[in-house]
Design a protein around this motif. Structure first.
Motif, PDB file in Angstrom:
ATOM      1  N   GLU A 116     128.347  47.267  -0.956  1.00 23.18           N
ATOM      2  CA  GLU A 116     127.555  46.082  -0.596  1.00 23.18           C
ATOM      3  C   GLU A 116     127.851  45.640   0.837  1.00 23.18           C
ATOM      4  O   GLU A 116     126.944  45.278   1.595  1.00 23.18           O
ATOM      5  CB  GLU A 116     127.841  44.949  -1.576  1.00 23.18           C
ATOM      6  N   VAL A 117     129.115  45.677   1.244  1.00 25.07           N
ATOM      7  CA  VAL A 117     129.484  45.303   2.611  1.00 25.07           C
ATOM      8  C   VAL A 117     128.880  46.289   3.606  1.00 25.07           C
ATOM      9  O   VAL A 117     128.325  45.887   4.642  1.00 25.07           O
ATOM     10  CB  VAL A 117     131.018  45.250   2.766  1.00 25.07           C
ATOM     11  N   LEU A 118     128.969  47.576   3.306  1.00 25.90           N
ATOM     12  CA  LEU A 118     128.448  48.591   4.213  1.00 25.90           C
ATOM     13  C   LEU A 118     126.933  48.483   4.344  1.00 25.90           C
ATOM     14  O   LEU A 118     126.379  48.636   5.435  1.00 25.90           O
ATOM     15  CB  LEU A 118     128.857  49.988   3.738  1.00 25.90           C
ATOM     16  N   ARG A 119     126.271  48.211   3.239  1.00 26.85           N
ATOM     17  CA  ARG A 119     124.809  48.081   3.294  1.00 26.85           C
ATOM     18  C   ARG A 119     124.401  46.843   4.095  1.00 26.85           C
ATOM     19  O   ARG A 119     123.407  46.863   4.833  1.00 26.85           O
ATOM     20  CB  ARG A 119     124.242  48.027   1.868  1.00 26.85           C
ATOM     21  N   ALA A 120     125.159  45.788   3.957  1.00 27.26           N
ATOM     22  CA  ALA A 120     124.867  44.581   4.737  1.00 27.26           C
ATOM     23  C   ALA A 120     125.029  44.870   6.233  1.00 27.26           C
ATOM     24  O   ALA A 120     124.246  44.395   7.058  1.00 27.26           O
ATOM     25  CB  ALA A 120     125.784  43.445   4.307  1.00 27.26           C
TER      26      ALA A 120
END
Length: 421
Positions: A407-411
């Motif tokens: 989720e952090v990487l996609r953000a």
């Protein structure tokens, strides 16, 4: 063609048989009065000036140099004791000795030289220079040595090659200034960072007394396989019961294509919360990677020793890199492990080689030899495919990556795409 780091003597790596400063006596692992690992050279350095003296130090400086990101990392680690027992940037004699023999003139092991570079013709020995970073005064250095380094020799000895195909050779040749300088340092204020970097003293305060402390070094987001590696390392044969692991990622400059430090920091923070494992400690290291393979393994061991670690988890091709032209590896898969093992006893540390693990449909994560012996069905996901799925919104299997990390990487990908539009 890139040069492989296969001839240790050619690359200036000590095996105990080369000419140079006499080795210090083997440092059997010993502890401080608090029951923690003794720092390198038995002295944890703290160069920070008391608050009431800082302005006087600033006023005593006659010249100013603005630090690069890499310089600022070195200044911070000098000031807080990460590079103990150094009390400043290396003078020419120590620089020459470390380049040639991987030892200070005292005989103490040190993996890579720590120097201040400049193009200024005006700074000379005897000058007191104010070091600023992003406009903030972070330290003062009293120059006692200034010289024109033999950069090709430095690179050949430290990195195993003088080819510009190596990222650190590019850094030395194209980023660093014409001159190197050494001198004692007085710390004024630590650099302001998005990721808070606990000092060695602060990390040591979180460690249990008389227990083994493993260090896990990384520079990329931690996925499931990485997590399995350092969790399983806690049960290695040379690790005592009750051990903890310090997960200690580098958040300073690395390679140009690496994920930005602030994004990596966010992934570590969400994983720390998700794992909530009492056997883990988390901290961040303001260190600038050289991708120096074997020499960098020694550097990392020394730094982690200063942070209180007794063991160092070391993987295949640690801190390795490839030619920017041919893609050929500069170092052999086990060069870093071998050099670390050769010098572990003298450093008063132990190494824990990373296991080769694989994910299987039948049993989850197991060692690769078990998977082969039992004929288990292994699953894999390449880094290229992972990045494609990350950007394309595909479902990334949880056996490969933690959902919170994804989720952090996609953000971060979304932020990048919006900024480019």
């Amino acid at each position: 063609m890139a040069l492989r780091f296969t001839q240790r003597a050619q690359a200036g790596v000590l095996s105990g048989r080369q000419q140079g400063p006499a080795p210090v006596a083997v440092q059997q692992q010993h502890r401080t009065a608090e029951g923690l690992q003794a720092p390198h050279g038995d002295k944890l350095v703290n160069l920070m000036v008391p608050a009431e003296q800082r302005q006087a130090v600033i006023d005593s400086c006659t010249k100013t140099i603005e630090c690069s990101d890499r310089n600022a990392c070195d200044v911070e680690l000098l000031c807080v004791g990460g590079f103990s027992p150094l009390e400043g940037f290396m003078n020419q004699a120590d620089y020459d000795s470390v380049v040639a023999n991987m030892r200070l003139t005292s005989g103490l092991l040190f993996g890579l030289p720590i120097v201040l570079d400049t193009n200024s013709e005006d700074v000379a020995p005897g000058d007191k220079v104010l070091l600023t970073y992003q406009g903030t005064a972070i330290a003062a250095v009293t120059i006692d040595s200034k010289w024109t380094p033999n950069k090709p020799l430095e690179c050949l000895k430290c990195y195993g090659t003088s080819s510009l195909e190596h990222p650190a050779v590019q850094m030395v040749a194209m980023e660093r200034g014409k001159y190197y300088m050494g001198g004692s340092v007085q710390g004024l204020e630590l650099p302001s960072r998005v990721f808070p970097c606990a000092t060695p003293a602060e990390v040591r305060a979180t460690l249990p007394a008389n227990a083994d402390v493993l260090a896990f070094q990384c520079r990329n987001p931690i996925h499931r396989a990485h997590y399995e590696l350092f969790i399983r390392a806690l049960d290695a044969p040379n690790v005592q019961e009750g051990a903890v692991c310090l997960v200690h990622p580098t958040c300073g400059p690395t390679q140009d294509d690496d994920i930005p430090g602030v994004v990596r920091y966010r992934t570590y923070e969400v994983l720390k919360a998700e794992a909530a494992n009492p056997r883990l400690r988390w901290a961040y290291l303001p260190y600038s990677m050289h991708m120096a393979g074997p020499r960098e393994a020694i550097q990392h061991m020394i730094i982690r020793k200063n942070y209180g670690c007794t063991h160092f988890i070391i993987g295949r091709d640690m801190a390795g890199c490839k030619s920017t032209l041919s893609g050929e590896d500069f170092y052999g898969a086990y060069d870093a492990q071998n050099l670390a093992g050769d010098n572990a006893a003298e450093l008063g540390m132990q190494t824990v080689p990373s296991l080769n693990i694989a994910y299987t449909e039948e049993q989850g994560y197991v060692t690769a030899d078990v998977a082969k012996e039992q004929g288990l069905t292994t699953l894999s996901l390449s880094g290229t495919k992972f990045r494609q799925m990350l950007r394309g919104g595909g479902d990334i299997p949880e056996w490969f990556a933690f959902k919170s990390v994804v989720e952090v990487l996609r953000a971060a990908v979304k932020e990048e795409e919006e900024a480019n539009n």
